[in-house]
Motif scaffolding. Structure first.
Motif, mmCIF file in Angstrom:
data_model
loop_
_atom_site.group_PDB
_atom_site.id
_atom_site.type_symbol
_atom_site.label_atom_id
_atom_site.label_comp_id
_atom_site.label_asym_id
_atom_site.label_seq_id
_atom_site.Cartn_x
_atom_site.Cartn_y
_atom_site.Cartn_z
ATOM 1 N N GLU B 453 27.357 -21.611 -4.199
ATOM 2 C CA GLU B 453 26.503 -20.498 -3.801
ATOM 3 C C GLU B 453 26.916 -19.839 -2.480
ATOM 4 O O GLU B 453 26.352 -18.826 -2.102
ATOM 5 N N SER B 454 27.883 -20.402 -1.780
ATOM 6 C CA SER B 454 28.326 -19.782 -0.537
ATOM 7 C C SER B 454 28.875 -18.392 -0.839
ATOM 8 O O SER B 454 29.605 -18.202 -1.805
ATOM 9 N N CYS B 455 28.480 -17.416 -0.004
ATOM 10 C CA CYS B 455 28.927 -16.055 -0.305
ATOM 11 C C CYS B 455 30.375 -15.857 0.130
ATOM 12 O O CYS B 455 31.028 -14.917 -0.286
ATOM 13 N N GLY B 456 30.863 -16.750 0.993
ATOM 14 C CA GLY B 456 32.275 -16.687 1.355
ATOM 15 C C GLY B 456 32.582 -15.815 2.548
ATOM 16 O O GLY B 456 33.733 -15.640 2.924
ATOM 17 N N CYS B 461 31.325 -21.990 6.366
ATOM 18 C CA CYS B 461 30.606 -22.262 5.127
ATOM 19 C C CYS B 461 31.562 -22.259 3.941
ATOM 20 O O CYS B 461 31.547 -23.155 3.112
ATOM 21 N N ARG B 462 32.434 -21.251 3.897
ATOM 22 C CA ARG B 462 33.321 -21.110 2.745
ATOM 23 C C ARG B 462 34.307 -22.268 2.665
ATOM 24 O O ARG B 462 34.461 -22.903 1.631
ATOM 25 N N ILE B 463 34.975 -22.569 3.801
ATOM 26 C CA ILE B 463 36.014 -23.605 3.784
ATOM 27 C C ILE B 463 35.436 -24.978 4.114
ATOM 28 O O ILE B 463 35.744 -25.972 3.466
ATOM 29 N N GLY B 464 34.558 -24.990 5.120
ATOM 30 C CA GLY B 464 34.019 -26.270 5.583
ATOM 31 C C GLY B 464 33.281 -27.030 4.503
ATOM 32 O O GLY B 464 33.503 -28.229 4.297
ATOM 33 N N ASN B 465 32.417 -26.338 3.783
ATOM 34 C CA ASN B 465 31.653 -27.014 2.736
ATOM 35 C C ASN B 465 32.558 -27.513 1.620
ATOM 36 O O ASN B 465 32.329 -28.567 1.038
ATOM 37 N N LYS B 466 33.584 -26.744 1.335
ATOM 38 C CA LYS B 466 34.551 -27.145 0.310
ATOM 39 C C LYS B 466 35.207 -28.468 0.734
ATOM 40 O O LYS B 466 35.340 -29.391 -0.063
ATOM 41 N N ARG B 467 35.605 -28.539 2.024
ATOM 42 C CA ARG B 467 36.235 -29.773 2.520
ATOM 43 C C ARG B 467 35.255 -30.952 2.476
ATOM 44 O O ARG B 467 35.610 -32.055 2.096
ATOM 45 N N LEU B 468 33.991 -30.672 2.845
ATOM 46 C CA LEU B 468 32.975 -31.728 2.784
ATOM 47 C C LEU B 468 32.878 -32.270 1.366
ATOM 48 O O LEU B 468 32.846 -33.478 1.130
ATOM 49 N N HIS B 469 32.870 -31.351 0.428
ATOM 50 C CA HIS B 469 32.747 -31.748 -0.972
ATOM 51 C C HIS B 469 33.938 -32.585 -1.411
ATOM 52 O O HIS B 469 33.795 -33.593 -2.106
ATOM 53 N N GLU B 470 35.130 -32.195 -0.964
ATOM 54 C CA GLU B 470 36.331 -32.952 -1.336
ATOM 55 C C GLU B 470 36.287 -34.369 -0.783
ATOM 56 O O GLU B 470 36.649 -35.333 -1.468
ATOM 57 N N LEU B 471 35.817 -34.479 0.473
ATOM 58 C CA LEU B 471 35.724 -35.814 1.082
ATOM 59 C C LEU B 471 34.735 -36.681 0.306
ATOM 60 O O LEU B 471 35.003 -37.857 0.020
ATOM 61 N N LEU B 472 33.602 -36.098 -0.064
ATOM 62 C CA LEU B 472 32.595 -36.859 -0.805
ATOM 63 C C LEU B 472 33.131 -37.268 -2.168
ATOM 64 O O LEU B 472 32.905 -38.381 -2.643
ATOM 65 N N ASP B 473 33.871 -36.361 -2.774
ATOM 66 C CA ASP B 473 34.456 -36.654 -4.075
ATOM 67 C C ASP B 473 35.414 -37.843 -3.972
ATOM 68 O O ASP B 473 35.395 -38.757 -4.795
ATOM 69 N N LYS B 474 36.208 -37.813 -2.921
ATOM 70 C CA LYS B 474 37.178 -38.878 -2.680
ATOM 71 C C LYS B 474 36.455 -40.223 -2.538
ATOM 72 O O LYS B 474 36.870 -41.237 -3.098
ATOM 73 N N ILE B 475 35.360 -40.211 -1.799
ATOM 74 C CA ILE B 475 34.625 -41.458 -1.567
ATOM 75 C C ILE B 475 34.014 -41.982 -2.868
ATOM 76 O O ILE B 475 34.078 -43.169 -3.164
ATOM 77 N N THR B 476 33.466 -41.074 -3.673
ATOM 78 C CA THR B 476 32.850 -41.544 -4.921
ATOM 79 C C THR B 476 33.902 -42.044 -5.911
ATOM 80 O O THR B 476 33.585 -42.757 -6.846
ATOM 81 N N LEU B 477 35.161 -41.643 -5.711
ATOM 82 C CA LEU B 477 36.224 -42.149 -6.586
ATOM 83 C C LEU B 477 36.813 -43.463 -6.076
ATOM 84 O O LEU B 477 37.730 -44.017 -6.664
ATOM 85 N N GLY B 478 36.290 -43.917 -4.939
ATOM 86 C CA GLY B 478 36.774 -45.181 -4.391
ATOM 87 C C GLY B 478 38.054 -45.042 -3.599
ATOM 88 O O GLY B 478 38.732 -46.024 -3.318
ATOM 89 N N LYS B 479 38.414 -43.804 -3.249
ATOM 90 C CA LYS B 479 39.659 -43.602 -2.512
ATOM 91 C C LYS B 479 39.412 -43.250 -1.054
ATOM 92 O O LYS B 479 40.328 -42.874 -0.329
ATOM 93 N N GLY B 480 38.149 -43.319 -0.636
ATOM 94 C CA GLY B 480 37.822 -42.927 0.725
ATOM 95 C C GLY B 480 38.148 -44.008 1.746
ATOM 96 O O GLY B 480 38.322 -45.175 1.405
ATOM 97 N N THR B 481 38.230 -43.586 3.023
ATOM 98 C CA THR B 481 38.463 -44.535 4.105
ATOM 99 C C THR B 481 37.344 -44.375 5.139
ATOM 100 O O THR B 481 36.563 -43.437 5.062
#
Lengths: 129, 601
Positions: B453-456, B461-481
């Motif tokens: 929903e970020s307007c970009g 908001c546009r880049i930061g939230n995307k990075r946050l999401h990637e980090l969370l994704d990584k953690i839920t896949l068990g690849k986080g540190t």
């Protein structure tokens, strides 16, 4: 449709509709009103409960009494149908037996308006939750 | 005039209509005619009762019988039993989730007992398509009172004194907002109703517009008188067709009565309302983005100041209020600001509507006084957690809010308290989570939403939230540190501080609050590659309990990778290296011998 020009016009519409809404307003605060229950099971209806109920409803609207008329199932007093239970706010319920049109009017004029008891009261032998 | 002995109120809100409540109404009317009772009982289509979990709802008056989960086929029985013979249809009554006992009427339901209904006062009570019923409930009397008795300044003062704050999420004092818009001079000003309800799971604005549209029209007209505006605009999402239809009907009726138009109620005040449709972008709930969208521009926010009160729609002074805020206005004038200010806490007056959702027994719409605790809302009104599970967290304020835990349950809910514990009021979404919910996955879910929903327009908001999401994704896949967790926190703080509008400034809240309240869960994901709630599929493990396994071999037959081995009538074993976590075995096992352990094997 007439335009509403003032607060008085608004009040007029309110009065016209109020009676239609009356039942809903009263049901929203049941504890503040006199509760009248007419037993409307097969035995009650056969004995004329429908006419009693209509009489009560008309009389209440006519005299603008703060009361709600509800129908209930069989109260178990089949020998004395039609039966009507009246519960005034904060008081114990009183059940009247063998109610007809005349007695229905008397219940409102006497018991509800002045508190005077009538003949034909059935001793209440149960408790409701 | 014939007097109806009974009123059958049937919910005509979006939720109940999708379960055929229109057909229920038809069938009820048909059955009444069949039994010759059409003059005894009246069927009325109302707005939402709030008890959406068990809709469609049919409420019978005067005894307040509350039927839930009614099907069109049940109509005949309701008429034959209840209307004709006065016997309640037991099987349709609401059952108390704890005691498993049928509750005779709505006055005895825990769901309604603690509620105070101001904004929802007419929802589920009147026919929203009938202006006369609204007038019978003192509708438009507040407008008449303001026009006849008060100057705009006096009228604004009433709202200021009442302490009403914006219900859309910001919590800005409404009276002050009106005063600022009123003081700015211009040839034209605008009153805008923000009906761009975007929080996932929140539907109070829709319910008010569907159940009591005239209250919004009346409030907007009052606001117009106060700030000196003659034009009102409702910005409503096109995906609310029923709310739009009811609003259109209401506007038409108000025009016919002269309650919208020139010289309203014989005064000098003129006011009319138009609708503007939104395409359903979350960011357009932000007032500057909303105004741009109404002007036909891109729905992007701009920096404040200038505030809309100075330069808003078409660069004219504009006052934007949320639907629920407006719904409170007529009641405040009728019952007095003292009455309103007597409800609630020191700095948050009145009530708030919440949309209860998630793992809770009574999902629905409730209105409670400010200052009520989360515990009362979840366990008394909400009826506790579904299936007797354990409460884990509650997410308030939608995607911009935070997750609160057990230790916050006794916090009185108001604007400031929720902010102090790291969440927010938002528009009033309340999503309850139980022991089976993984908080990392929850944070990821909300980030998914804000990324979408970020307007970009702004980088944080546009880049930061995307990075946050990637980090969370990584953690839920068990690849986080553990460094990733640190990074999550740092990035969140930066986004909060630098984003342009409310969307970006609040989007890291779910991450921060779960980091604060559920640090262990994050650590389990990165240190042990384990998800304690068993939600993250990549980290899930299945275990066969040797003492419960009878060796029936059912699981070995469904396992697509041959990961389960064992002799007949002997306990089986899962080879974790071969297991692809599909869950086929756990579904097949008849002996509850396969579990998802909460600690790593």
């Amino acid at each position: 449709m007439n335009k509403i020009k003032s607060l008085n016009d608004l009040r007029k519409i309110k009065q016209d509709v109020e009676q239609k809404m009356d039942l809903r307003e009263k049901s929203d605060n049941p504890d503040r009103y006199v509760q009248i229950k007419v037993a409307m099971a097969t035995c009650g209806i056969a004995a004329g409960a429908r006419e009693v109920m209509n009489t009560l409803i008309e009389k209440i609207a006519q005299d603008k009494i703060d009361a709600v008329v509800t129908q209930t199932g069989c109260m178990g007093y089949c020998h004395a149908e039609p039966t009507v239970e009246v519960r005034k706010p904060g008081a114990e319920p009183v059940v009247f037996g063998h109610v007809d049109r005349e007695k229905a009017l008397a219940i409102i004029d006497k018991y509800i308006k002045t508190g005077e008891l009538l003949e034909g009261i059935i001793p209440v032998n149960y408790q409701t939750a | 005039m014939a007097q109806y002995k009974m009123h059958l109120l049937v919910c005509g809100g979006t939720g109940c209509r999708s379960s055929e409540s229109d057909l229920i109404i038809e069938n009820l009317q048909h059955s009444l005619r069949e039994k010759g009772l059409e003059n005894d009982a009246q069927v009325i289509k109302t707005g939402c009762f709030g008890f959406c979990e068990q809709g469609p709802i049919v409420k019978v008056l005067p005894d307040n019988t509350f039927y839930t989960g009614v099907k069109p086929a049940d109509a005949a029985e309701i008429v034959a039993e209840h209307v004709l013979k006065g016997r309640k249809v037991e099987r349709l009554l609401y059952k108390d989730p704890e005691k498993q006992m049928a509750v005779s009427d709505s006055k005895h339901m825990g769901f309604y007992r603690k509620q105070i209904r101001i904004a929802l006062r007419n929802c589920g009570f009147i026919d929203p398509e009938n202006i006369d019923e609204y007038i019978a409930r003192d509708g438009y009397a507040a407008l008449a009172k303001v026009l006849e008795e008060m100057s705009p300044e006096q009228a604004i003062d009433v709202i200021k004194q009442s302490g009403l704050r914006g219900r859309g999420g910001g919590g800005f004092p409404t009276g002050l907002k009106w005063e600022i818009a009123g003081k700015n001079k211009a040839d034209q000003k605008y009153v805008v109703c923000n009906a761009d309800e975007g929080d996932p799971g929140a539907f109070m604005d829709r319910s008010i517009l569907e159940g009591d549209p005239h209250s919004i029209i009346e409030a907007m007209s009052i606001c117009g008188y106060c700030i000196g505006a003659t034009k009102g605009l409702v910005y409503i999402r096109a995906e609310y067709p029923l709310a739009i239809k009811r609003l259109q009907i209401a506007i038409e009726q108000a025009r016919n009565y002269g309650l919208l138009g020139e010289n309203i109620l014989g005064s000098k005040h003129s006011f009319d309302i138009e609708l503007r449709y939104g395409a359903g972008a979350f960011v357009c709930g932000e007032e500057t983005a909303l105004i741009h969208s109404m002007e036909g521009k891109r729905g992007e926010p701009t920096v404040k100041p200038p505030f809309p009160a100075e330069s808003g729609y078409l660069e004219k002074p504009t006052n934007v209020n949320n639907v629920e805020t407006l719904a409170n206005i007529p009641a405040i004038y009728l019952r007095g600001h003292e009455w309103f200010a007597s409800i609630g806490t020191a700095k948050s007056k009145g009530t708030k509507v919440f949309a209860l959702a998630g793992k809770i027994n009574n999902v629905g719409l409730i209105e409670v006084p400010m200052g009520i605790t989360l515990r009362e809302v979840i366990f008394e009104i909400g009826g506790g957690i579904k299936d007797g599970k354990k409460f884990k967290a509650v997410q308030t304020g939608g995607p911009s809010g935070g997750c609160l835990t057990e230790k916050h349950l006794d916090t009185p809910i108001d604007f400031d308290n929720l902010l102090a514990v790291g969440s927010m009021m938002g528009s009033g979404g309340m999503i309850v989570m139980d022991e089976d919910d993984c908080m990392v996955a929850v944070a990821k879910f909300y980030l998914e939403f804000t990324v979408e929903e970020s307007c970009g327009k702004c980088a944080p908001c546009r880049i930061g939230n995307k990075r946050l999401h990637e980090l969370l994704d990584k953690i839920t896949l068990g690849k986080g540190t553990e460094e990733d967790i640190e990074q999550l926190r740092n990035l969140s703080v930066v986004i909060k501080d630098t984003a342009l509008c409310g969307l970006g400034q609040t989007s890291p809240n779910p991450v921060l609050s779960t980091l604060d309240n559920f640090a262990d869960e994050y650590l389990a994901h990165v240190r042990d590659q384990h998800c304690p709630a068993g939600q993250c599929k990549a980290l899930r493990q299945y275990l066969i309990l040797a003492d419960k396994c009878v060796g029936c071999t059912a699981c070995t037959k469904v396992c697509p990778t041959g990961a389960i081995a064992g002799e007949k009538r002997q306990a089986h074993l899962i080879d974790q290296a071969k297991c692809i976590r599909c869950g086929a075995c756990i579904e097949k096992c008849k002996f509850s011998a396969i579990i998802i352990p909460s600690t790593k094997i």
